[in-house]
Design a protein around this motif. Structure first.
Motif, PDB file in Angstrom:
ATOM      1  N   ILE A  51      -7.879  -3.045   9.173  1.00  0.00           N
ATOM      2  CA  ILE A  51      -8.944  -3.199   8.210  1.00  0.00           C
ATOM      3  C   ILE A  51      -8.716  -4.220   7.126  1.00  0.00           C
ATOM      4  CG2 ILE A  51      -8.096  -1.273   6.718  1.00  0.00           C
ATOM      5  CD1 ILE A  51     -10.896  -0.110   6.211  1.00  0.00           C
ATOM      6  N   VAL A  52      -9.774  -4.840   6.743  1.00  0.00           N
ATOM      7  CA  VAL A  52      -9.939  -5.996   5.638  1.00  0.00           C
ATOM      8  C   VAL A  52     -11.020  -5.211   4.700  1.00  0.00           C
ATOM      9  CG1 VAL A  52     -10.716  -8.087   4.856  1.00  0.00           C
ATOM     10  CG2 VAL A  52      -9.467  -7.832   7.094  1.00  0.00           C
ATOM     11  N   ASP A  53     -10.310  -4.979   3.333  1.00  0.00           N
ATOM     12  CA  ASP A  53     -10.915  -4.394   2.403  1.00  0.00           C
ATOM     13  C   ASP A  53     -11.294  -5.463   1.373  1.00  0.00           C
ATOM     14  OD1 ASP A  53     -11.063  -2.918   0.111  1.00  0.00           O
ATOM     15  OD2 ASP A  53     -10.173  -1.159   0.939  1.00  0.00           O
ATOM     16  N   THR A  54     -10.515  -5.773   0.218  1.00  0.00           N
ATOM     17  CA  THR A  54     -10.808  -6.588  -0.716  1.00  0.00           C
ATOM     18  C   THR A  54     -10.672  -7.954  -0.286  1.00  0.00           C
ATOM     19  OG1 THR A  54      -8.494  -6.581  -1.420  1.00  0.00           O
ATOM     20  CG2 THR A  54      -9.819  -5.197  -2.561  1.00  0.00           C
ATOM     21  N   GLY A  55      -9.629  -8.066   0.941  1.00  0.00           N
ATOM     22  CA  GLY A  55      -9.362  -9.330   1.309  1.00  0.00           C
ATOM     23  C   GLY A  55      -7.999 -10.094   0.831  1.00  0.00           C
ATOM     24  N   ASN A  56      -7.316  -9.263   0.016  1.00  0.00           N
ATOM     25  CA  ASN A  56      -5.898  -9.590  -0.727  1.00  0.00           C
ATOM     26  C   ASN A  56      -4.868  -9.908   0.548  1.00  0.00           C
ATOM     27  OD1 ASN A  56      -6.100  -9.656  -3.363  1.00  0.00           O
ATOM     28  ND2 ASN A  56      -5.822  -7.544  -3.796  1.00  0.00           N
ATOM     29  N   THR A  57      -4.910  -9.156   1.402  1.00  0.00           N
ATOM     30  CA  THR A  57      -3.858  -9.057   2.510  1.00  0.00           C
ATOM     31  C   THR A  57      -4.009 -10.197   3.251  1.00  0.00           C
ATOM     32  OG1 THR A  57      -3.788  -6.788   2.343  1.00  0.00           O
ATOM     33  CG2 THR A  57      -2.760  -7.852   4.341  1.00  0.00           C
ATOM     34  N   TYR A  97       1.001  -1.304   0.146  1.00  0.00           N
ATOM     35  CA  TYR A  97      -0.079   0.100   0.069  1.00  0.00           C
ATOM     36  C   TYR A  97       0.940   1.102  -0.150  1.00  0.00           C
ATOM     37  CZ  TYR A  97      -4.487   1.823   0.835  1.00  0.00           C
ATOM     38  OH  TYR A  97      -5.890   2.415   0.890  1.00  0.00           O
ATOM     39  N   GLU A 109      -5.551  -7.027  12.304  1.00  0.00           N
ATOM     40  CA  GLU A 109      -5.507  -6.171  11.417  1.00  0.00           C
ATOM     41  C   GLU A 109      -6.182  -4.898  11.629  1.00  0.00           C
ATOM     42  OE1 GLU A 109      -4.068  -5.146   8.637  1.00  0.00           O
ATOM     43  OE2 GLU A 109      -3.939  -6.574   7.183  1.00  0.00           O
ATOM     44  N   GLU A 141     -15.818   3.137   1.904  1.00  0.00           N
ATOM     45  CA  GLU A 141     -15.548   4.544   2.036  1.00  0.00           C
ATOM     46  C   GLU A 141     -13.970   4.493   2.640  1.00  0.00           C
ATOM     47  OE1 GLU A 141     -19.630   6.864   2.908  1.00  0.00           O
ATOM     48  OE2 GLU A 141     -18.599   5.913   4.450  1.00  0.00           O
ATOM     49  N   PHE A 142     -12.981   5.580   2.157  1.00  0.00           N
ATOM     50  CA  PHE A 142     -11.737   5.531   2.668  1.00  0.00           C
ATOM     51  C   PHE A 142     -12.003   6.391   4.004  1.00  0.00           C
ATOM     52  CE2 PHE A 142      -7.565   7.461   3.501  1.00  0.00           C
ATOM     53  CZ  PHE A 142      -6.723   6.328   3.069  1.00  0.00           C
ATOM     54  N   VAL A 143     -11.184   5.511   4.975  1.00  0.00           N
ATOM     55  CA  VAL A 143     -11.142   5.906   6.421  1.00  0.00           C
ATOM     56  C   VAL A 143      -9.739   6.025   6.961  1.00  0.00           C
ATOM     57  CG1 VAL A 143     -13.346   5.016   6.957  1.00  0.00           C
ATOM     58  CG2 VAL A 143     -11.442   3.604   7.276  1.00  0.00           C
ATOM     59  N   LEU A 160      -4.986   4.060  11.121  1.00  0.00           N
ATOM     60  CA  LEU A 160      -5.221   3.896   9.907  1.00  0.00           C
ATOM     61  C   LEU A 160      -4.678   5.517   9.391  1.00  0.00           C
ATOM     62  CD1 LEU A 160      -8.510   2.357   9.828  1.00  0.00           C
ATOM     63  CD2 LEU A 160      -6.981   1.570   8.358  1.00  0.00           C
ATOM     64  N   ASP A 161      -4.119   5.507   8.124  1.00  0.00           N
ATOM     65  CA  ASP A 161      -3.628   6.487   7.811  1.00  0.00           C
ATOM     66  C   ASP A 161      -3.939   7.293   6.481  1.00  0.00           C
ATOM     67  OD1 ASP A 161      -1.880   4.578   6.466  1.00  0.00           O
ATOM     68  OD2 ASP A 161      -0.760   5.956   5.273  1.00  0.00           O
ATOM     69  N   LYS A 183     -14.584  -3.902   5.417  1.00  0.00           N
ATOM     70  CA  LYS A 183     -15.095  -3.452   4.265  1.00  0.00           C
ATOM     71  C   LYS A 183     -16.207  -4.582   3.456  1.00  0.00           C
ATOM     72  CE  LYS A 183     -12.534   1.063   3.110  1.00  0.00           C
ATOM     73  NZ  LYS A 183     -11.665   1.641   2.299  1.00  0.00           N
TER      74      LYS A 183
HETATM   75  P1  XMP Z   1      -7.064  -5.503   1.305  1.00  0.00           P
HETATM   76  O1  XMP Z   1      -8.082  -6.106   2.327  1.00  0.00           O
HETATM   77  O2  XMP Z   1      -7.686  -4.869   0.154  1.00  0.00           O
HETATM   78  O3  XMP Z   1      -6.559  -4.334   2.208  1.00  0.00           O
HETATM   79  O4  XMP Z   1      -5.711  -6.436   1.054  1.00  0.00           O
HETATM   80  C1  XMP Z   1      -5.270  -3.853   2.061  1.00  0.00           C
HETATM   81  C2  XMP Z   1      -4.779  -2.825   2.817  1.00  0.00           C
HETATM   82  O5  XMP Z   1      -5.574  -1.383   2.402  1.00  0.00           O
HETATM   83  C3  XMP Z   1      -5.240  -0.507   3.391  1.00  0.00           C
HETATM   84  N1  XMP Z   1      -6.770   0.291   3.369  1.00  0.00           N
HETATM   85  C4  XMP Z   1      -7.088   1.080   3.910  1.00  0.00           C
HETATM   86  N2  XMP Z   1      -6.237   1.922   4.645  1.00  0.00           N
HETATM   87  N3  XMP Z   1      -7.900   3.624   5.147  1.00  0.00           N
HETATM   88  C5  XMP Z   1      -6.681   3.191   5.219  1.00  0.00           C
HETATM   89  O6  XMP Z   1      -6.091   3.810   5.651  1.00  0.00           O
HETATM   90  C6  XMP Z   1      -8.843   2.709   4.406  1.00  0.00           C
HETATM   91  O7  XMP Z   1      -9.988   3.186   4.063  1.00  0.00           O
HETATM   92  C7  XMP Z   1      -8.359   1.437   3.835  1.00  0.00           C
HETATM   93  N4  XMP Z   1      -8.780   0.338   3.032  1.00  0.00           N
HETATM   94  C8  XMP Z   1      -7.765  -0.413   2.775  1.00  0.00           C
HETATM   95  C9  XMP Z   1      -5.084  -1.384   4.653  1.00  0.00           C
HETATM   96  O8  XMP Z   1      -3.494  -1.159   4.972  1.00  0.00           O
HETATM   97  C10 XMP Z   1      -5.156  -2.770   4.574  1.00  0.00           C
HETATM   98  O9  XMP Z   1      -4.203  -3.673   5.137  1.00  0.00           O
END
Ligand code: XMP
Ligand code: MG
Length: 179
Positions: free
Chosen positions: A105-111, A74, A103, A155-157, A162-163, A135
């Motif tokens: 945040i979990v977004d797409t789940g890739n990480t 990222y 963690e 939404e971006f947080v 989180l930064d 998310k």
């Molecule tokens: P995924 O689940 O897509 O998430 O692998 C990858 C990484 O993306 C970052 N992430 C965010 N960081 N605000 C942030 O500051 C957000 O809204 C946000 N969404 C995703 C986060 O580091 C996560 O591990």
């Protein structure tokens, strides 16, 4: 409504400190039930999970070891790049150990998918994840994180670890990008 500006963007408060801490205490109780009699290796993902880790761990009543892992995936902006490599990896033999990943945040789940695969390939007996934020609308895997505090829209947080461009981690609440 509390508003803050970080660099060129304005954010509004979306989850208050009180709500964060109440849900973290709930999660602590749930983990105390599920990990009673176990001694897991807790894996905190730098940098975002640092505040969540510090507050959640203070609720733990079961023995555990704490280690940190750091991934590059990222690059500071609003979008994830998808490519993951470990910048700091776990030490020692993971053979037969129960792992609990923390963690922000979990977004797409890739990480999450990459971490599960990486840690199981190093011999972990089980890998579970507790995330502060989920998310769920963008998540694209079958296996959701086992534990989460809040489901949030796409939404971006920032805040509470989180930064946005490495700023805003110290905020006690979660803020979302102002529409
Ligand atoms: P995924 O689940 O897509 O998430 O692998 C990858 C990484 O993306 C970052 N992430 C965010 N960081 N605000 C942030 O500051 C957000 O809204 C946000 N969404 C995703 C986060 O580091 C996560 O591990
Ligand atoms: Mg980040």
């Amino acid at each position: 409504m509390k508003e803050i500006t970080i660099l060129d963007k304005t954010f509004v408060e979306s989850i208050s400190e009180t709500n964060l801490q109440a849900r973290i205490a709930d999660l602590g109780r749930e983990l105390n039930r599920d990990y009673a009699g176990k001694d897991p290796l807790v894996v905190s993902v730098l940098n975002g999970a640092v505040l969540f880790t510090a507050d959640l761990l203070r609720h733990f009543e079961f023995p555990h070891e704490l280690q940190f892992i750091r991934l590059s995936s990222y690059h500071g902006g609003l979008e994830s790049t998808g490519q993951i490599t470990p910048l700091l990896d776990l030490r020692g033999d993971l053979g037969g150990r129960d792992l609990l990943i923390l963690e922000d945040i979990v977004d797409t789940g890739n990480t999450l998918a990459w971490l599960r695969q990486h840690l199981l390939s190093r011999g972990a007996a089980s890998v579970k994840m507790a995330t502060l934020l989920f998310k769920h609308e963008v998540f694209k895997l079958d296996q959701a994180p086992e534990y989460f505090c809040f489901r949030i829209p796409n939404e971006f947080v920032v805040g509470y670890g989180l930064d946005y461009a490495e700023r805003g981690r110290q905020l006690r609440s979660i803020y979302k990008l102002k529409a």
